[in-house]
Write a protein that holds these residues in place. Structure first.
Motif, PDB file in Angstrom:
ATOM      1  N   ALA A   1       0.864  -1.176   0.000  1.00  0.00           N
ATOM      2  CA  ALA A   1       0.000   0.000   0.000  1.00  0.00           C
ATOM      3  C   ALA A   1       0.897   1.221   0.000  1.00  0.00           C
ATOM      4  O   ALA A   1       1.822   1.308   0.806  1.00  0.00           O
ATOM      5  CB  ALA A   1      -0.885  -0.020   1.241  1.00  0.00           C
TER       6      ALA A   1
ATOM      7  N   VAL B   1      -2.735   6.402   1.381  1.00  0.00           N
ATOM      8  CA  VAL B   1      -3.992   6.229   2.125  1.00  0.00           C
ATOM      9  C   VAL B   1      -5.048   7.088   1.442  1.00  0.00           C
ATOM     10  O   VAL B   1      -4.794   8.246   1.103  1.00  0.00           O
ATOM     11  CB  VAL B   1      -3.829   6.692   3.591  1.00  0.00           C
TER      12      VAL B   1
ATOM     13  N   VAL C   1     -10.596   7.767   6.611  1.00  0.00           N
ATOM     14  CA  VAL C   1      -9.861   6.808   5.789  1.00  0.00           C
ATOM     15  C   VAL C   1     -10.882   5.895   5.105  1.00  0.00           C
ATOM     16  O   VAL C   1     -11.727   5.304   5.778  1.00  0.00           O
ATOM     17  CB  VAL C   1      -8.896   5.966   6.659  1.00  0.00           C
TER      18      VAL C   1
ATOM     19  N   GLY D   1      -9.749   3.707   2.449  1.00  0.00           N
ATOM     20  CA  GLY D   1      -9.038   2.609   1.801  1.00  0.00           C
ATOM     21  C   GLY D   1      -7.600   2.988   1.540  1.00  0.00           C
ATOM     22  O   GLY D   1      -7.094   3.964   2.100  1.00  0.00           O
ATOM     23  N   ILE D   2      -6.967   2.197   0.674  1.00  0.00           N
ATOM     24  CA  ILE D   2      -5.577   2.498   0.302  1.00  0.00           C
ATOM     25  C   ILE D   2      -5.423   2.349  -1.202  1.00  0.00           C
ATOM     26  O   ILE D   2      -6.297   1.793  -1.872  1.00  0.00           O
ATOM     27  CB  ILE D   2      -4.566   1.556   1.007  1.00  0.00           C
TER      28      ILE D   2
ATOM     29  N   GLU E   1      -6.890   1.173  -6.505  1.00  0.00           N
ATOM     30  CA  GLU E   1      -7.494   1.601  -5.247  1.00  0.00           C
ATOM     31  C   GLU E   1      -8.237   0.430  -4.628  1.00  0.00           C
ATOM     32  O   GLU E   1      -8.945  -0.294  -5.317  1.00  0.00           O
ATOM     33  CB  GLU E   1      -8.495   2.746  -5.509  1.00  0.00           C
TER      34      GLU E   1
ATOM     35  N   ARG F   1     -10.904  -0.024  -1.747  1.00  0.00           N
ATOM     36  CA  ARG F   1     -11.777   0.717  -0.827  1.00  0.00           C
ATOM     37  C   ARG F   1     -12.448  -0.251   0.143  1.00  0.00           C
ATOM     38  O   ARG F   1     -12.770  -1.373  -0.230  1.00  0.00           O
ATOM     39  CB  ARG F   1     -12.822   1.503  -1.614  1.00  0.00           C
ATOM     40  N   ALA F   2     -12.662   0.198   1.361  1.00  0.00           N
ATOM     41  CA  ALA F   2     -13.195  -0.713   2.372  1.00  0.00           C
ATOM     42  C   ALA F   2     -13.947   0.061   3.437  1.00  0.00           C
ATOM     43  O   ALA F   2     -13.744   1.259   3.631  1.00  0.00           O
ATOM     44  CB  ALA F   2     -12.052  -1.479   3.027  1.00  0.00           C
ATOM     45  N   LYS F   3     -14.836  -0.670   4.121  1.00  0.00           N
ATOM     46  CA  LYS F   3     -15.561  -0.085   5.241  1.00  0.00           C
ATOM     47  C   LYS F   3     -14.579   0.186   6.392  1.00  0.00           C
ATOM     48  O   LYS F   3     -14.631   1.206   7.048  1.00  0.00           O
ATOM     49  CB  LYS F   3     -16.639  -1.071   5.678  1.00  0.00           C
ATOM     50  N   TYR F   4     -13.679  -0.772   6.615  1.00  0.00           N
ATOM     51  CA  TYR F   4     -12.642  -0.613   7.631  1.00  0.00           C
ATOM     52  C   TYR F   4     -11.281  -0.817   6.979  1.00  0.00           C
ATOM     53  O   TYR F   4     -11.120  -1.740   6.181  1.00  0.00           O
ATOM     54  CB  TYR F   4     -12.781  -1.650   8.755  1.00  0.00           C
ATOM     55  N   THR F   5     -10.315   0.018   7.310  1.00  0.00           N
ATOM     56  CA  THR F   5      -8.944  -0.178   6.844  1.00  0.00           C
ATOM     57  C   THR F   5      -8.068  -0.364   8.078  1.00  0.00           C
ATOM     58  O   THR F   5      -8.057   0.495   8.961  1.00  0.00           O
ATOM     59  CB  THR F   5      -8.445   1.048   6.044  1.00  0.00           C
TER      60      THR F   5
ATOM     61  N   PHE G   1      -4.281  -0.971   9.580  1.00  0.00           N
ATOM     62  CA  PHE G   1      -2.869  -0.855   9.230  1.00  0.00           C
ATOM     63  C   PHE G   1      -2.069  -1.809  10.110  1.00  0.00           C
ATOM     64  O   PHE G   1      -2.127  -1.719  11.329  1.00  0.00           O
ATOM     65  CB  PHE G   1      -2.388   0.587   9.438  1.00  0.00           C
TER      66      PHE G   1
END
Ligand SMILES: Cc1cc2nc3c(=O)[nH]c(=O)nc-3n(C[C@H](O)[C@H](O)[C@H](O)COP(=O)(O)OP(=O)(O)OC[C@H]3O[C@@H](n4cnc5c(N)ncnc54)[C@H](O)[C@@H]3O)c2cc1C
Length: 200
Positions: free
Chosen positions: A56, A59, A66, A68-69, A91, A93-97, A99
């Motif tokens: 990744a 961000v 945030v 996604g990455i 890209e 994309r997500a509901k939760y990212t 790290f």
């Protein structure tokens, strides 16, 4: 086992006085690479997609959140121009990212700064750990033995210590950690590791 070393010998410290995290009775000793591969297979069985080789690099932040990455472009030549293998980053994309970049992740560092995540927190503390993997004669192998030490060869005002883990096929993980707040500028963690290996 936990030892306090002097230059010619050492004393075994009673486990009773050790912090809980140093108490490893009944645990397994293994290679982190193997553990990660095992967990990777388990995750894929559950339907997780893993993209090795695609770090990744950015961000994605929208409306202060945030979302996604993005992975970096692949196939860039040394002069910075796209070559025949060029693939545009994508890209995700997500509901939760989440790290999980390790102790000093580049994106995590940006997030810490951007969202003030270290405000009111202790500073991070860093150390360097150097490790060798030895295959020893069977008569020197004690499967499951985990031995830590502190003290020699480090001076009293420098933190750190050693480990010896016996595991797998007559393997011993031999290592030494030096906390990076040592005061003597000529102290060399690598040379301290070499000295440690001469201890009887
Ligand atoms: C020499 C040494 C010996 C140790 N011995 C022990 C021990 O005996 N027992 C113990 O419990 N702990 C030990 N530790 C500590 C333990 O290894 C770490 O606490 C643990 O690995 C941290 O896990 P993590 O998932 O947070 O980070 P890491 O294991 O560092 O994993 C982070 C991963 O993210 C990847 N990554 C980073 N940035 C990106 C990005 N932008 N995109 C995609 N991927 C990225 C990295 O390549 C890495 O694979 C030791 C550490 C060292 C250095």
């Amino acid at each position: 086992e936990f030892m306090y070393l002097g230059h010619a010998g050492g004393v075994k410290l009673p486990n009773l006085f050790m912090p809980k995290l140093m108490n490893n009775h009944g645990n397994f000793v293994g290679s982190l690479g193997n553990v990660a591969r095992y967990l990777g297979r388990k995750a894929e069985e559950l339907g997780v997609e893993i993209y090795p080789g695609f770090p990744a690099s950015e961000v994605l932040v929208e409306d202060g959140k945030v979302v996604g990455i993005a992975t970096g472009d692949m196939g860039i030549s040394r002069d910075g121009e796209p070559n025949a293998n060029f693939t545009r980053g994508m890209e995700l994309r997500a509901k939760y990212t989440i790290f999980g970049e390790g102790a000093r992740g580049s994106l995590t560092k940006q997030m810490v700064e951007r969202f003030g995540l270290n405000e009111g927190r202790d500073h991070q503390k860093y150390g360097i750990g150097i490790k060798e993997l030895w295959q020893v004669k069977p008569e020197h192998f004690q499967p499951g033995l985990v031995r830590h030490s502190m003290g020699w060869p480090l001076p009293n005002n420098s933190g750190g210590g050693s480990w010896l883990y016996h595991f797998d096929d007559n393997l011993v993980s031999v290592g030494f950690v030096v906390h990076l707040n040592y005061k003597n500028p000529t102290l060399s963690p690598f040379d301290e590791f070499q000295r440690f290996k001469t201890h009887p």
